[in-house]
Structure formats: C-alpha cells, structure tokens
Design a protein around this motif. Structure first.
Motif, short mmCIF file in Angstrom:
data_model
loop_
_atom_site.label_atom_id
_atom_site.label_comp_id
_atom_site.label_asym_id
_atom_site.label_seq_id
_atom_site.Cartn_x
_atom_site.Cartn_y
_atom_site.Cartn_z
N LEU B 392 76.86 -59.62 15.36
CA LEU B 392 77.03 -57.97 16.05
C LEU B 392 77.76 -57.62 16.80
CD1 LEU B 392 73.09 -57.98 17.42
CD2 LEU B 392 73.89 -57.17 15.13
N LYS B 393 78.73 -56.36 15.96
CA LYS B 393 79.86 -56.19 16.92
C LYS B 393 79.61 -54.19 18.06
CE LYS B 393 82.40 -56.57 12.59
NZ LYS B 393 81.54 -56.76 10.88
N GLY B 442 71.44 -53.12 3.73
CA GLY B 442 72.47 -54.18 2.34
C GLY B 442 73.45 -52.83 1.90
N SER B 443 73.47 -53.05 0.61
CA SER B 443 74.93 -52.38 0.35
C SER B 443 74.14 -50.70 -0.35
CB SER B 443 75.13 -52.89 -1.05
OG SER B 443 73.96 -53.91 -1.95
N GLY B 444 73.04 -50.64 0.05
CA GLY B 444 72.21 -49.82 -0.64
C GLY B 444 72.58 -47.78 -0.14
N GLU B 445 73.54 -47.65 1.02
CA GLU B 445 74.33 -46.80 1.20
C GLU B 445 75.08 -46.66 0.25
OE1 GLU B 445 73.16 -43.78 2.81
OE2 GLU B 445 71.81 -44.80 3.91
N ASP B 569 83.59 -52.06 6.50
CA ASP B 569 83.47 -53.36 6.76
C ASP B 569 82.35 -54.02 6.91
OD1 ASP B 569 82.85 -51.87 8.65
OD2 ASP B 569 83.62 -52.96 10.56
N LEU B 570 81.48 -53.42 6.37
CA LEU B 570 80.18 -54.18 5.60
C LEU B 570 79.68 -54.90 4.69
CD1 LEU B 570 77.54 -50.94 6.58
CD2 LEU B 570 78.07 -52.73 8.08
N ALA B 575 72.22 -61.71 -3.61
CA ALA B 575 71.93 -62.80 -3.73
C ALA B 575 71.23 -63.33 -2.74
CB ALA B 575 73.15 -63.79 -4.57
N THR B 576 72.08 -63.95 -2.26
CA THR B 576 71.45 -64.93 -0.92
C THR B 576 70.95 -63.95 -0.01
OG1 THR B 576 73.93 -64.49 0.19
CG2 THR B 576 73.87 -65.94 -1.30
N TYR B 577 70.85 -62.77 0.28
CA TYR B 577 70.60 -62.21 1.31
C TYR B 577 70.83 -62.48 2.96
CZ TYR B 577 66.88 -58.46 0.56
OH TYR B 577 66.25 -57.49 0.26
N ARG B 578 72.42 -62.69 2.66
CA ARG B 578 73.18 -62.80 3.51
C ARG B 578 73.98 -61.67 4.39
NH1 ARG B 578 75.40 -68.57 3.49
NH2 ARG B 578 72.55 -68.94 3.19
N GLY B 579 74.82 -61.33 5.34
CA GLY B 579 75.40 -59.83 5.92
C GLY B 579 75.20 -59.45 6.56
#
Ligand SMILES: Cc1cc2nc3c(=O)[nH]c(=O)nc-3n(C[C@H](O)[C@H](O)[C@H](O)COP(=O)(O)OP(=O)(O)OC[C@H]3O[C@@H](n4cnc5c(N)ncnc54)[C@H](O)[C@@H]3O)c2cc1C
Lengths: 296, 733
Positions: B392-393, B442-445, B569-570, B575-579
């Motif tokens: 969390l930034k 995730g990468s939805g947007e 930067d997201l 696949a791993t549900y990480r990030g």
C-alpha cells in the motif's frame, strides 16, 4: 390488481344503508358476489394476489365508505359507539377515545403507516376475519359487541362469538357490519398494547397483545385480552382470563400464566415467523402485561 | 470557483421532485404491445412440450419460444444461459416462452392458457451438495469458478502460532429491491434494434443484443431512461429482459414494453450470493495476527452470469483490512437450482468481510481483548502488504476512521461498561473495520480502456458524454462538478447527455465503485484538455472566452475524447492472484449500538457511527447519502431481510413480506468523512464510495448484539427468530 383488472369490477355507491342492504340481499339471493368497499386496503391486496380475469368472475363493488350511518364515534354514558367505517386515523384523533380507551389509538398508530391509517377501517379489519388483524385484537380485549344489519333486521353479537374459523365468521352474505359498542374501561383502568411485528412500520403482526384490566383491592375485576396471529382466529385467551379474573393480583404466578397462555395459543410457521417463536413471545407478552399491571 | 467539495443541488433533482422525469413505464410508443414472460413452475427438469390451449382465442397475441431465438444465449462471461430454455430447465421462474398483446388484460388472460409439459429432475439447493456433486446440475462439475491466494506459508505458520482460532460463518441471499422494477421498451426499425430502459450498463445490453440477434455495434442502440435504483440488480439482468422484449418486437413487428411487477422482479431476477466461509487464524498472545486460512464456498445459482467475478472480489477481501504474514485463501463457487445470483453492491466482499470480522471478534473474546483494539493494532498501514502481496503506497485513512468512530461513539466507555441491562432490554456496542477495493480488479481497467467525450456546444456550453449511468446515486451531478471545475465554468453551463450506445463512448459499466474515481478522472482529463484548447484559442485570437469556445466548435475542435490512463505501475498476475488487486482502497470503521429485547429478541439500533475514507468527497451530501443508504441496506441484510425458499420457489416475493427497514427502523446515523486523497483520483483525490458502506453494517450489528446478550451469531440473518433459537440452544447446551 392491475388497473385493467380493476376495470372488470362494477362499482356502485348506494346513498343509504338501506339500499346497501337491499342490493346485498338481491345479489346474495342470486348467488352473485359483492364486496363492500370501505378503505379498500384489504380488498385491493386480495385482488392483487387473486385477480379476476373476466367480468363474470369479478364481484360488484359497493362503496360504503361515505355512508354516514357507518361513520363516527360517539359516547353515551360509559358506552362508546364506533361506526364500522371509522378509520384508524379517526381513532387516533378522537378526544374521548384518547382519554378513555387509549388502547385504540395505541393500536391504530401501529397499523401500516399513516396512508393505511387514513383509509383502513375497523369494520374492514373485522370483516376480513384474519387472525393478524390488529384492530380486532383491541376489540377482543375490550369485549366489544358487533352490530350487523340486513333486510332481515339488525342483530348484535359478542365479538367472542363472531368467528367460526380461519377467515370465517357468523356474518351472512347479506349482512353489513354497522359498528361496534364498547363498555369503556373505568378511571384508572390499565390498558396495554404491544405489537411484535416484522419491523416498526408497514408490518403485519407476528404476535400482538391487547389487554384491558381493572383492579380493585388488589383483585382483578375486569380482564379482557386479545392476541393476534397466534391461532386460526383472534385469540381471546380464555384460560388466562379464567386464571386471573377475580383473583388477587399477587397470587397469579408467572408459571401459571405461561401454562395458561400455551393452552390458549396454537401458532404456526409462516413466511413471517415461526410457531416456536410465536409461542415464546405469546408467553412473554402475557407476563409483561401482568408484570406491568402489578407494578402500577 | 469551486464546485468540487460542495454539496451543490443535484442536477436531476427538480425533475424527479416535480414528477416530470420519465421512467420507462411513463413512456409509450405508437402501436406498442405489452409483453409478458412465461416461466418454469419447477426448479429442474426437461421441457417436453409447450401447450397453447386450443380453446383460447389467440388472435392478436404474439407468441415466442426458444425456436424463435436466433442465437439462444445471454452473452456474458460464459455462454451457458439460454434466452429461453429449450430443453433443460435449471431453475424455477426460468423463462420458457414470451407473449405480447396490445391489451394488457387479454395478455394476463392468455398467460393462464399456456401450460408446460415438464419431466422433473432432482434439484440441488444446498451448495455443499452441489460441491460434492450429488447431482450434476451444471456440467461438467457444477463449478462456476475457483481462486486461490497464497502469501507466505499459512499452514506451517498456523501450526506454530500461540493462539489458533477457527470458525465457520455464513451469509444468505439478499434482494436489491430498487424502487423501480426492471423494465424496457424495445423495437426494430430500418436502423436496427432499439432498447430504452432502466439499465445500469447500456453497453452490456448492446453486447447481448449483438450476440443473440447477430448484429453489429451500429445496428443496436441502447438508451438508459431515468432509472430508479439498481444496486447491481440492473447490471447484468437488463440484458435478459431486453432480449425478451426484442424477440417479441421482432416477431410482432411492433414496439414491445415489458415491465416486471414487484413479485416477478423479486422472484426472477438476481440476488446477492449466499456463502459459507471457514476461517482458521493464528496470532500471538498479545494479539499480533500472523496467519489466516480461508475457505469460501459461494452459491452461484443456476447459471454462471457474473459469479466468477463476484467470487474473485469476495476472496480478494476475505482477509479483511489486516496485516497477515501468511495467507491461504481458497474459493469455489458452485451451481444450484435457484435463479442465478448476481451483482449486488459489495459484490462478494460483504460476504467475506462478515466472516473475517465475526472471526476477529471471536479471537478478541478468546484473548480477552477489546475487539476494536485488536483490529486497530493489526490494521493495514501505508507500506504494509495485503493478502495479494500488494504494497500500500498511499491513501490509507483507516487509522483516522477508527479514531473518529471510536471517539464519536464513546466506544471505550461503552465497551468497557459491558452490556447495560435495564428491565428486559440489554444494550451493547460493536465495531467493524473494513476496506473495499475501488475500481476494477487487477488488470480490469487496462483491458477495458474506458472512454469519455466532452463536447463544446455553441453558446459556451459543455456536454459530457459517458456510458456511466445516473441510477439515483448522483453521477450526473458529480461529473458536472468535476467538469465545471476543470474547465473553469459554472455548473449551469455543463450538461450530461442521456447515455445511449449510439451517442456516448464506452466508459465501462456503472459498477465496482469506479464511476467517480475512474470515469470521473477521465471526465476531468477531457475537461482539462478542452480548457487548454480554449486558453490557447484565446491567447492566439484575443477573443473572449465564450467566442473562443464557439470558434473551436466551428473548426470542429470542440470535442475532446479521452481514454483512461491506467496507472502504469500497477502489477497484477491473474494466474497467481498476486499483485496490485486494486489501484487503491476505500476504508471504513462502523460502530453500532443496539438494544435487544430479551423477551422478543427484537434488535433496535440506537446509534450508528460510520467513518469512511473516501479520498475526497466531491459532493459531501451524496457521500453521506451513499454511506447512510448503504449502511441501512447492510442493517436490513442483518436484521430484517430473508428470502423464504420452498423447493426453489420464493414464498415472500412481495414488499409486504420481504422485509426491508423503513425510515422508522433506521437508526440515527453519525457519518464521519475522512479524506486521505488518492493521487490519481479526480477532484483532488476521490476514491470509490458506492460499495464500501455495504460492508461494515452487518458485522457491526452482530458484534453489538453479542456484546448486549452474549449471543454470538456466526450466520446471517440475525432475525429475532434466529436469536431466539440461538439463545434456546445455548440454554439447552
Ligand atoms: C400496506 C398495508 C399495511 C397494513 N397494515 C396492517 C396492520 O398493521 N394491521 C392490520 O391489522 N392490518 C393491516 N393492513 C390490512 C388492512 O389495512 C386492515 O385490515 C384494514 O382495517 C382493512 O380495512 P378497509 O376498510 O381498508 O377494508 P376493505 O379492503 O375496504 O374491506 C375488506 C373486507 O371487508 C369487507 N367490509 C368492509 N367494510 C364492511 C362492512 N361495514 N360490513 C361488512 N363487510 C365489510 C369488504 O367487503 C372486504 O371484504 C394493512 C394493509 C396494507 C395494504
């Protein structure tokens, strides 16, 4: 009921109680269905659930909501007359009722919300003969007399003799409920109303208890109870009444009250609640009624 | 001039107050027919034959069944749901045929003269039975989705933790109960297919129409009419009713209006997904949380619809707003034979947050700690990593939320006091700490690439074109505020075009708490671009502002179209549900004080303190409205609402018996806005607020009930009957 379905029903507005009785008698003799329209708050819902699909099934609607004979509240001595087409809002606003029978405004305030209170009537509440009728619970606690009229003449019966089963009563197809009389409780009487509904407004009772008691020298001299939604008809709690009437208050044990209440109710599971919960709450309300009465 | 941050009058307010706003049922078309849906009377079976009573006069009645459907699927994530069942029936109320007629009364009568011959099959209503494949109701294996999140090694860590606590929690269905039921008017003309209706996501409907009728984008115009609420219920479902109306319109060659009545709407449309969640946690004796293992089983209903996405959001919120070194979270959604469950405010998160919050209350009880202290000691801060290992930034306002709610509610004193019993009533207080991801997961947007256009109009006006709908939540007003400030214009010169797929670019669906934060920022960027053009025009020509704007219009330079600038930067790995599961989170702390009647087990909410970090409140009154409304919806879910099922049928499909709270049941709310700005949010840092308030209410209420009575509810709802049963079992044990 949708608006197009409403148009299937004929509507008449007779100008006197006499002509209502005549129309009812004619139609009943021919086996034709008629509905009296007071507030319409039960009838519209009923027809929404089971709409008429063509003109031949649709009952004729006789509007009785404006008949002066069915309206109004008046007191003569200790007797209170309440016309069948009296609304809950009228009950809430009547000074004599507020002073002498506060049970009625207390009950009325818990019916639906203000829109329903402005239209719904005590006569309609009784005519439907639903065990969930709050107004009938109050009338039962007041041991009201029901007045009926037809072309055959008037008759008056004790409210405890009115019901014959779930949504069934002694009222004949040609009879109109004209009103109720009530012996107003005396000064210092205790009147109780508690509704346990599904929420605080627009709620049908899961259980409700209306109660009236007069006590003199520590002894219960008048006792009326009416319980809602715990039996096929409004429950008069005869065992509880018999247990407590003309008994010294401090000799009525909670355990005995519980046993008597359980003997008087036979609640069921439905979409609103469970039979077990209703049994439990029935007991709790009766106990609360007597607890409050004792502590006065 | 600053509109942002001020509670300006809402732009759609006057027409709604005076009644000139036209909802779909207020509209009519020449030659229009009324349409109705004929539905399955059984929960599962094989449709053998549809019988139209030969004795009935069918003239003037249009009849449609599966054989009339060009491509018989409702396009969404998977193509498993038919527009009309042709063979296999998977749920009660499943659409089997459609009829239309110009006379609504004859329509109702005709509906009673169609019968279905159905060979019944055994149905499954228990997700556990479905998971165990006691019957295959959705081939091949009843599974609609699976996710797994890992961080560290939860199993090993749990084995060595000082205090290990486990529990199982469950939540139930919930009906959206938007005030305006589903409805559309649809027709075909030489330009193609048209749908006007009560719709959250016009482009979803367009996608469905294209697929079923084999049309291209330019053949399909979907227009949102004034919409009376959605709460997710008008996200995917309007596609179904739109396809039905279009099928009738195609066959009859007339416009067709379909409006559900309340009962049909409650029975046939989507609900919140029920779920069962098992949790095991490990912590130190001082309450430092170490490891969590979570298993979620979600009930998808009969078809996939949006279930995998709901499940995903559910699992992403399952570890709550806390720091854990070790996380194992596994989630499965399965099919049952009830109508498909779907989008509903919160979208899976209220389900899992219920579980983790109830669980931490249990941990606190075991440790003898104040639960809010336990939660606050472990809550995520800037620099911490979430369950998906996202660092969390910025914009983590939870500390301030907890402090504000705690102080305003007088938590410390009331909690320490213990239950206050007076006569037959007991008071208690409970808290919930939570977060909610804003924007798509995730990468939805990045995949979606939302677009917005702003047009200069002659006379110094500006028009916003987006597919983001105002369904009562205030989109129109808030976008106008953002655009007006970025342009340096008064709000009265900004207008909002009614969303129509033919006229607005696809800014993405109106979901996922993304409208203000994501689409609002596109509006802001487009407005800034227009402002630069106007400034440049003025500098070059010396014209006044108004003339400079007109000059741009004349040169066809008056439209700025922008695509969402996805934060680069997201990083997210599907696949791993990480990030970085979400660009940013909204944060909340809810505190409820209740009074429970010890005779009737009725719960009265005496006070509710809701602190929410919204980044920046563009319109404080709307923000508070969202918080109060969402919280009341959560309170309803906890204390009143319950679908009563029997063999896959709903027994209480009316407003008289599907009980939502009335204004009398609503507690006095204290809403506390916290603004920890998000660097990429519009208007100075706004984040999403739509869903967050749905998350905290139920756990806070249950915690307060527990404090008052000692009755600890792990399962929703907490109706008086449920508390009574729990108390009775407790006494018996
Ligand atoms: C939203 C809502 C909320 C409600 N909440 C409550 C509640 O909290 N408690 C409760 O008890 N009820 C409630 N009801 C039910 C209803 O409002 C009451 O039963 C009301 O008293 C009915 O009276 P009415 O005048 O509207 O009856 P109507 O609908 O006009 O009539 C009902 C029936 O009574 C017959 N009838 C009416 N007047 C007479 C007469 N003088 N003689 C013979 N027959 C007659 C009619 O023919 C009809 O069959 C609610 C209803 C709604 C729609």
């Amino acid at each position: 009921m949708s608006l197009p379905e409403l148009s299937l029903h004929g509507l008449e507005r007779p100008d006197s109680l006499g002509s209502v009785c005549e129309r009812l008698a004619e139609r009943a003799a021919r086996g034709e269905k008629t509905v009296l329209l007071a507030g319409g708050t039960d009838w519209f819902v009923e027809r929404h659930v089971a709409p008429a699909t063509d003109g031949s099934e649709a009952e004729l609607v006789l509007d009785v909501s404006r008949l002066p004979e069915l309206r109004g509240i008046s007191a003569s001595g200790d007797t209170l007359w309440i016309g069948a087409a009296t609304t809950y809002l009228e009950l809430r606003r009547h000074p004599v009722v507020a002073a002498r029978v506060p049970l009625l405004p207390a009950m009325s305030k818990d019916v639906g919300a203000v829109q329903i209170q402005a239209r719904g009537t005590l006569g309609g509440n009784l005519a439907t003969a639903s065990p969930a009728a709050d107004g009938v619970g109050a009338l039962a606690a007041l041991d009201a007399t029901v007045h009926l009229l037809s072309v055959r003449g008037p008759r008056s019966i004790a409210i405890s003799d009115y019901f014959t089963g779930y949504k069934r009563s002694v009222r004949a197809a040609d009879e109109v409920i004209t009103g109720f009389t009530v012996q107003m409780p005396g000064e210092g009487s205790f009147q109780y109303w508690r509704k346990v509904g599904t929420r605080l407004a627009q709620a049908i009772s899961k259980v409700a208890l209306a109660g009236v008691a007069e006590v003199s020298d520590g002894q219960v001299t008048r006792l009326g109870l009416g319980m809602v939604s715990v039996a096929p008809t409004t429950a008069f709690l005869p065992t509880v009444r018999a247990l407590a009437l003309r008994r010294p208050l401090d000799r009525i044990a909670d355990s005995a009250l519980d046993a008597a209440t359980q003997a008087d109710v036979s609640p069921i599971d439905d979409v609103r609640s469970t039979g077990d919960y209703r049994r439990h709450v029935s007991g709790a309300l009766v106990r609360e009624f007597f607890r409050t009465l004792r502590s006065r | 001039m600053s509109n942002v941050g001020t509670s300006v009058p809402r732009t759609d307010g006057p027409s709604k107050v005076v009644g000139t706003a036209k909802y779909v049922d207020d509209l009519s078309m020449p030659g229009m027919l009324h349409g109705a849906t004929l539905r399955s009377p059984v929960a599962r079976g094989i449709l053998k034959r549809i019988v139209k009573d030969p004795a009935f006069d069918w003239t003037g009645i249009t009849f449609v069944d599966a054989t009339d459907v060009p491509v018989n699927v409702v396009a969404l994530i998977q193509d498993d749901q038919p527009v009309l069942a042709s063979h296999e029936i998977r749920h009660r109320y499943e659409p089997l045929a459609l009829i239309a007629c110009d006379d609504a009364l004859r329509l109702a009568r005709a509906a009673r003269h169609v019968t279905f011959e159905i060979e019944p099959l055994p149905a499954i209503f228990d997700p556990r039975a479905s998971f165990e494949r006691r019957e295959i109701v959705a081939p091949p294996d009843n599974v609609f989705g699976r996710y797994r999140i890992t961080k560290g090694d939860a199993e090993a860590a749990l084995a060595s933790c000082e205090v290990v606590v486990s529990g199982t929690y469950s939540v139930h269905h919930q009906e959206q109960l938007y005030i305006e039921p589903q409805g559309v008017i649809a027709w075909f003309d030489e330009r193609g297919a048209h749908v006007h209706g009560s719709i959250q996501c016009p482009y979803y409907v367009q996608k469905g129409v294209k697929k079923t009728f084999v049309l291209t984008e330019s053949d399909v115009d979907v227009v949102q009419t004034v919409t009376g609420g959605g709460f997710g219920g008008k996200e995917e479902y309007p596609t179904v009713i739109s396809l039905h109306a279009l099928l009738l319109a195609k066959k009859s060659r007339r416009p067709v209006k379909m409006i559900y009545d309340r009962q049909e709407d409650i029975e046939a449309t989507t609900k919140r997904h029920p779920a069962e969640i098992g949790i095991v946690t490990g912590c130190d004796r001082d309450g430092t949380l170490r490891a969590i293992s979570i298993h979620v089983l979600m009930d998808g209903g009969a078809y996939v619809t949006l279930t995998p996405v709901v499940l995903s959001r559910g699992i992403l919120h399952a570890a709550g707003a806390y720091r854990w070194e070790h996380v194992l979270a596994e989630a499965v959604a399965v099919a049952t034979n009830t109508p498909p469950n779907g989008a509903f405010r919160g979208f899976g998160a209220p389900q899992t947050i219920w579980a983790v919050e109830r669980h931490l209350d249990k941990v606190a009880r075991q440790l003898g700690m104040d639960p809010l202290v336990l939660k606050s000691n472990n809550v995520l801060r800037v620099g911490d990593t979430t369950a998906t290992s996202q660092t969390l930034k910025e914009s983590v306002g939870i500390g301030e939320c907890i402090e504000k709610a705690r102080t305003a509610s007088d938590w410390d004193r009331k909690r320490a006091l213990g239950p206050v019993v007076q006569g037959r009533k007991a008071r208690g207080i409970g808290a919930c700490v939570f977060m909610h991801g804003a924007g798509f997961t995730g990468s939805g947007e990045r995949r979606l690439k939302g677009r917005v256009a702003l047009d200069l109009l002659l006379g110094g006006r500006v028009r916003i074109r987006t597919a983001s709908t105002d369904i009562g939540q205030g989109t129109e007003t808030v976008f106008s505020q953002i655009a007006a400030d970025a342009l340096g214009l008064p709000m009265s010169q900004v207008e909002f075009l009614q969303p129509s797929t033919a006229r607005v670019p696809d800014s993405g669906p109106t979901v996922a708490s993304r409208t203000v934060m994501v689409v609002g920022s596109i509006v802001e960027a487009a407005a800034r671009e227009l402002k630069e053009r106007i400034d440049a025009e003025q500098a070059a020509t010396g014209l006044d502002r108004r003339r400079a704007m007109d000059a741009l219009v004349f040169r066809a330079m008056g439209t700025a179209e922008h695509v969402y600038d996805t934060p680069r930067d997201l990083e997210w790995d599907d696949a791993t549900y990480r990030g970085d599961a979400y660009p940013v989170y909204g944060w909340g702390c809810d505190i409820a004080e209740v009074e429970v009647d010890l005779d009737t087990f009725e719960t009265k909410v005496l006070g509710f303190w809701a602190a929410a970090d919204v980044g920046k409140a563009i319109h404080p009154t709307h923000c508070k409205g969202q918080i109060e409304g969402g919280t009341l919806q959560a309170i309803g879910w906890a204390l009143h609402e319950q679908i009563v099922w029997k063999d896959g049928a709903i027994l209480n499909g009316r407003m008289t018996n599907y009980i939502v709270p009335t204004s009398l049941d609503a507690p006095p709310f204290t809403t506390l806005l916290v603004e920890a700005p998000y660097s990429r949010g519009p208007g100075g840092g706004a984040k999403g607020i739509g869903e967050l308030p749905m998350d905290g209410g139920a756990p806070a209420i249950a915690a307060a009930i527990e404090h008052a009575t000692g009755i600890s509810m792990d399962n929703l709802p907490c109706l008086p009957e449920d508390l009574f049963e729990r108390a009775r079992k407790g006494r018996a044990a």
